[in-house]
Write an enzyme that holds these catalytic residues in place. Structure first.
Site, PDB file in Angstrom:
ATOM      1  N   GLU A 175       0.840  -1.205   0.000  1.00 29.44           N
ATOM      2  CA  GLU A 175       0.000   0.000   0.000  1.00 29.44           C
ATOM      3  C   GLU A 175       0.871   1.250   0.000  1.00 29.44           C
ATOM      4  OE1 GLU A 175      -2.569   1.531  -0.422  1.00 29.44           O
ATOM      5  OE2 GLU A 175      -4.320   0.884   0.693  1.00 29.44           O
ATOM      6  N   ASP A 176       0.342   2.342  -0.493  1.00 25.89           N
ATOM      7  CA  ASP A 176       1.063   3.605  -0.436  1.00 25.89           C
ATOM      8  C   ASP A 176       0.949   4.225   0.959  1.00 25.89           C
ATOM      9  OD1 ASP A 176      -1.683   4.073  -0.744  1.00 25.89           O
ATOM     10  OD2 ASP A 176      -1.464   5.548  -2.346  1.00 25.89           O
TER      11      ASP A 176
ATOM     12  N   ASP B 176      -4.516   5.671   6.013  1.00 23.72           N
ATOM     13  CA  ASP B 176      -5.104   6.842   6.665  1.00 23.72           C
ATOM     14  C   ASP B 176      -6.160   6.342   7.651  1.00 23.72           C
ATOM     15  OD1 ASP B 176      -6.200   9.233   7.401  1.00 23.72           O
ATOM     16  OD2 ASP B 176      -6.919   9.791   5.422  1.00 23.72           O
TER      17      ASP B 176
ATOM     18  N   PHE C  10      -2.120  15.824   4.023  1.00 22.88           N
ATOM     19  CA  PHE C  10      -2.447  15.161   2.771  1.00 22.88           C
ATOM     20  C   PHE C  10      -1.197  15.274   1.911  1.00 22.88           C
ATOM     21  CE2 PHE C  10      -4.202  14.121  -1.298  1.00 22.88           C
ATOM     22  CZ  PHE C  10      -5.134  13.143  -0.984  1.00 22.88           C
TER      23      PHE C  10
ATOM     24  N   ARG D 237       1.167  12.389  -9.166  1.00 21.51           N
ATOM     25  CA  ARG D 237       1.630  11.022  -8.896  1.00 21.51           C
ATOM     26  C   ARG D 237       3.097  10.808  -9.251  1.00 21.51           C
ATOM     27  NH1 ARG D 237      -2.462   7.492  -7.574  1.00 21.51           N
ATOM     28  NH2 ARG D 237      -4.438   7.811  -8.654  1.00 21.51           N
TER      29      ARG D 237
HETATM   30  P1  IMP Z   1      -7.818   4.907   3.976  1.00 19.06           P
HETATM   31  O1  IMP Z   1      -8.853   3.926   3.492  1.00 19.06           O
HETATM   32  O2  IMP Z   1      -8.433   6.114   4.625  1.00 19.06           O
HETATM   33  O3  IMP Z   1      -6.753   4.259   4.861  1.00 19.06           O
HETATM   34  O4  IMP Z   1      -7.121   5.517   2.728  1.00 19.06           O
HETATM   35  C1  IMP Z   1      -6.266   4.782   1.992  1.00 19.06           C
HETATM   36  C2  IMP Z   1      -6.133   5.238   0.558  1.00 19.06           C
HETATM   37  O5  IMP Z   1      -6.504   6.600   0.346  1.00 19.06           O
HETATM   38  C3  IMP Z   1      -4.681   5.118   0.226  1.00 19.06           C
HETATM   39  O6  IMP Z   1      -4.401   3.886  -0.383  1.00 19.06           O
HETATM   40  C4  IMP Z   1      -4.422   6.313  -0.668  1.00 19.06           C
HETATM   41  O7  IMP Z   1      -4.513   5.922  -2.006  1.00 19.06           O
HETATM   42  C5  IMP Z   1      -5.492   7.320  -0.321  1.00 19.06           C
HETATM   43  N1  IMP Z   1      -4.927   8.341   0.593  1.00 19.06           N
HETATM   44  C6  IMP Z   1      -5.027   8.430   1.930  1.00 19.06           C
HETATM   45  N2  IMP Z   1      -4.340   9.470   2.433  1.00 19.06           N
HETATM   46  C7  IMP Z   1      -3.766  10.064   1.350  1.00 19.06           C
HETATM   47  C8  IMP Z   1      -2.877  11.203   1.201  1.00 19.06           C
HETATM   48  O8  IMP Z   1      -2.450  11.883   2.146  1.00 19.06           O
HETATM   49  N3  IMP Z   1      -2.507  11.490  -0.085  1.00 19.06           N
HETATM   50  C9  IMP Z   1      -2.907  10.772  -1.169  1.00 19.06           C
HETATM   51  N4  IMP Z   1      -3.711   9.702  -1.069  1.00 19.06           N
HETATM   52  C10 IMP Z   1      -4.136   9.354   0.181  1.00 19.06           C
HETATM   53 MG    MG Z   2      -5.268   4.904  -3.290  1.00 21.05          MG
END
Ligand code: IMP
Ligand code: MG
Length: 169
Positions: free
Chosen positions: A93-94, A97, A146, A159
């Protein structure tokens, strides 16, 4: 935009993660499962920093749409032809959050009976580590910014930046 991590810092961190994973999975075949699109650059560098027998596959997840806030709805695109059963899976995963995306992915993958399952994320937002109940490798822990670059986007922009930067609005 302010740089949070430079290309050089990122590559050092990815090499470290690769070494740890190589050591943990010695003599095991790994299936690296990348979460598109945000992990694509991290995935490519991580895959090359792991010493060993690796296969690669991808899954697509979408939750943010065109906003900087999690929508709470996660859409998964998982090709059922990908064989998970009996394999050592590392989800790549990148960023974590809210953790919603990952939980949905883990649920989907667990249902396919992998031999083992862990997650490797480059970034995790602060205070999220405590709520993790799976094996996690992580690069950097960050404040609630972010961020964009090195695969991460805002509305499909930024990206391909080499560094990770804080999006300013
Ligand atoms: P989550 O489901 O809230 O944990 O979000 C996960 C996904 O949202 C990640 O795989 C990212 O692709 C995107 N995401 C969450 N935070 C960021 C950020 O700060 N910048 C860019 N993409 C984000
Ligand atoms: Mg994503």
């Amino acid at each position: 935009m302010k740089t949070l991590f430079s290309e050089a810092q990122i590559l050092v961190k990815v090499e470290e993660l690769g070494k740890i994973i190589s050591n943990d999975y010695r003599d095991k075949e790994i299936l690296l499962l990348g979460v598109l699109k945000g992990s694509f650059l991290f995935f490519a560098d991580l895959a090359r920093s792991i010493n060993g027998n690796i296969q690669v596959q991808f899954i697509q997840a979408e939750s943010y749409g065109s906003s900087a806030q999690s929508s709470g709805h996660v859409k998964l695109n998982f090709n059922k032809n990908i064989v998970i059963q009996g394999k050592h899976i590392i989800i790549v995963e990148d960023i974590i959050d809210t953790g919603l995306t990952l939980h949905k992915i883990i649920e989907t993958i667990q249902a396919e009976s992998p031999l083992s399952l862990s997650v490797c994320t480059l970034l995790i937002k602060k205070n999220k580590i405590n709520s993790i109940d799976f094996k996690l490798y992580h690069g950097f822990e960050i404040e609630d910014y972010f961020v964009v670059g090195y695969g991460l986007d805002f509305n499909e922009q930024y990206r391909c930046l080499r560094d990770i930067k804080i999006l300013e609005n």
